[in-house]
Design an enzyme around this catalytic site. Structure first.
Site, PDB file in Angstrom:
ATOM      1  N   CYS B  12       0.564  -1.457  -0.316  1.00  0.00           N
ATOM      2  CA  CYS B  12       0.031   0.211   0.005  1.00  0.00           C
ATOM      3  C   CYS B  12       0.993   1.545   0.757  1.00  0.00           C
ATOM      4  O   CYS B  12       2.378   0.729   0.050  1.00  0.00           O
ATOM      5  CB  CYS B  12      -0.715  -0.068   1.214  1.00  0.00           C
ATOM      6  SG  CYS B  12       0.030   0.011   2.731  1.00  0.00           S
ATOM      7  N   CYS B  15       3.333   1.644   2.761  1.00  0.00           N
ATOM      8  CA  CYS B  15       4.425   0.786   2.968  1.00  0.00           C
ATOM      9  C   CYS B  15       5.810   1.536   2.671  1.00  0.00           C
ATOM     10  O   CYS B  15       6.039   1.614   3.010  1.00  0.00           O
ATOM     11  CB  CYS B  15       3.921  -0.320   2.206  1.00  0.00           C
ATOM     12  SG  CYS B  15       2.623  -1.624   3.126  1.00  0.00           S
TER      13      CYS B  15
END
Lengths: 364, 78
Positions: B12, B15
């Site tokens: 995502c 991250c």
């Protein structure tokens, strides 16, 4: 039995800092500051209405009783009001959340009997930090630790749907009755749908790899006892993160509301989303499920629909379907749920949301 | 000594941001590091992490479910 490959860079046991004694004593230092902060907040909050009137009719000055005046006053009053409420609630919820890590929530829920577990899971879902991108690790973490499937679902329903931002916006824009009903019915949907899924005994519809043996030993990094300065910072971070992300949508929603407030609404939505159209509630849910937005993003739309004569229950059902059920979430959860369980999950929650829609339409 | 930084997360945007911050923190602190993004859900679960993104330093989970600032990560690397 599968064996999991060991590697040198795997998780290791973590030594936990023991901050218990410090945490127990230092919270008292913050009480006077907390009270002082609340008093200042309250005084500011109380002076918003006279301030808005002064800006509108003295500073600008717009004629009293005019449409434009009413719209401007509404906007100048409601924007800081909702943002102040949002800041206070997000800060408070942030501090509460610092006590409820997913690991602790899991510990509370594992081994609970079903009915009690569903109630607890729905309540904990509102205060445990959660983001839909973490749904898979959370689901597996819960289910493999012995949290019953239905209880896990109660948590997964309540976490996104019962949302503090939505609660504040509903309170600020539509009053405490609407906000309260949203909170209570949202929790009820989470409890009941989780309970029903538990009764259906669909454990075999979880993907098999979920239960494959794993090497444990990791601590998740969430077990440390936080001291109060860290909890307060957690609250401040939550305010920065959430208020920073949603303030624009909030202002947009209030601006739409102000436009409606000042100018007489048309009622063309009443025919398709009004109380008399029985099919409007299921239609709103069907439209809402594929859409994905956060609670704040949907509020301007809610305002616009209500202003155009749509019924409150219909609009609320639409909102819950958008924030509680979404296509991206379904795709993420498909990794751990076989199709039948996924369909049952969405079906039951959608049915719960429709019930709430009809209930609101009937009450208001 | 080279430290091993692992970013746990299924890819995502958060991250990526955490990986950037971690690299910036290690560089700012002048620490030799090796950075790995762990995207496989089974490997993430082996760390018993339920919130992503998580920051792992030398095999120990330091933070989960948030993006610490570069300064905060510097303190965690030391």
């Amino acid at each position: 039995m599968n064996t999991v490959k060991q590697s040198a860079d795997g998780p290791q046991a973590q030594t936990k800092p023991s901050g218990d004694t410090a945490a127990a004593s230092d919270w008292r230092r913050y009480v006077p500051w907390g009270i002082a902060g609340l008093v200042v907040w309250w005084l500011l909050y109380r002076s918003l209405a006279p301030f808005a009137a002064w800006v509108t009719y003295t500073l600008l000055p717009l004629p009293r009783g005019s449409r434009l005046g009413a719209a401007v006053e509404f906007f100048v009053y409601d924007s800081p009001k909702v943002l102040m409420l949002l800041t206070l609630v997000v800060f408070g919820v942030g501090i509460i959340r610092s006590f409820f890590t997913p690991a602790r929530t899991r510990q509370i829920l594992s081994g609970k009997s079903e009915s009690v577990g569903n109630v607890l899971a729905a309540l904990l879902g509102t205060v445990t930090p959660f983001c839909s991108c973490s749904a898979v690790p959370l689901f597996i973490g819960f289910v493999t630790a012995g949290v019953p499937l239905g209880v896990t679902f109660s948590f997964l329903v309540s976490a996104p749907m019962v949302n503090e931002v939505a609660l504040v916006l509903l309170f600020g824009l539509f009053g405490w009755k609407v906000a309260g009903l949203y909170l209570v019915t949202g929790l009820l949907i989470a409890m009941v749908s989780g309970w029903v899924i538990g009764r259906l005994h669909m454990e075999k519809h979880i993907e098999d790899w979920v239960f494959q043996p794993r090497r444990g030993g990791g601590t998740g990094g969430e077990e440390e006892t936080l001291a109060w300065p860290a909890r307060l910072r957690y609250g401040v971070d939550a305010v920065k993160d959430i208020v920073g992300r949603v303030w624009l949508y909030v202002l947009l929603g209030i601006a739409v509301g102000a436009g409606i407030h000042g100018y007489v609404p048309e009622n063309f939505m009443a025919a398709i989303m009004g109380k008399d159209a029985w099919w409007s509630v299921p239609l709103a849910v069907l439209l809402g499920v594929p859409m994905y937005s956060n609670a704040a993003g949907i509020i301007p739309i809610v305002q616009a629909l209500l202003g155009k004569g749509a019924a409150l229950g219909t609009v609320l059902a639409f909102m819950m379907a958008v924030i509680g059920l979404s296509l991206p979430e379904a795709i993420i959860l498909r990794k751990v749920l076989k199709p039948r369980l996924l369909v049952v999950f969405f079906g039951i929650v959608a049915a719960g949301i429709m019930t709430v829609g009809y209930l609101f339409n009937w009450i208001f | 000594m080279t430290i091993k930084i692992q970013i746990l997360g299924t890819g995502c945007p958060k991250c990526k941001k955490l990986a950037e911050n971690a690299a910036a923190a290690a560089q700012a602190a002048g620490i030799a590091y090796e950075l790995e993004k762990v995207t496989d859900i089974n490997r993430i679960l082996e760390f018993d992490v339920m919130l992503t993104p998580a920051l792992v330093v030398n095999g120990v989970v330091k933070t989960a479910g948030k993006i610490p600032s570069i300064d905060e990560i510097k303190a965690l690397l030391a």
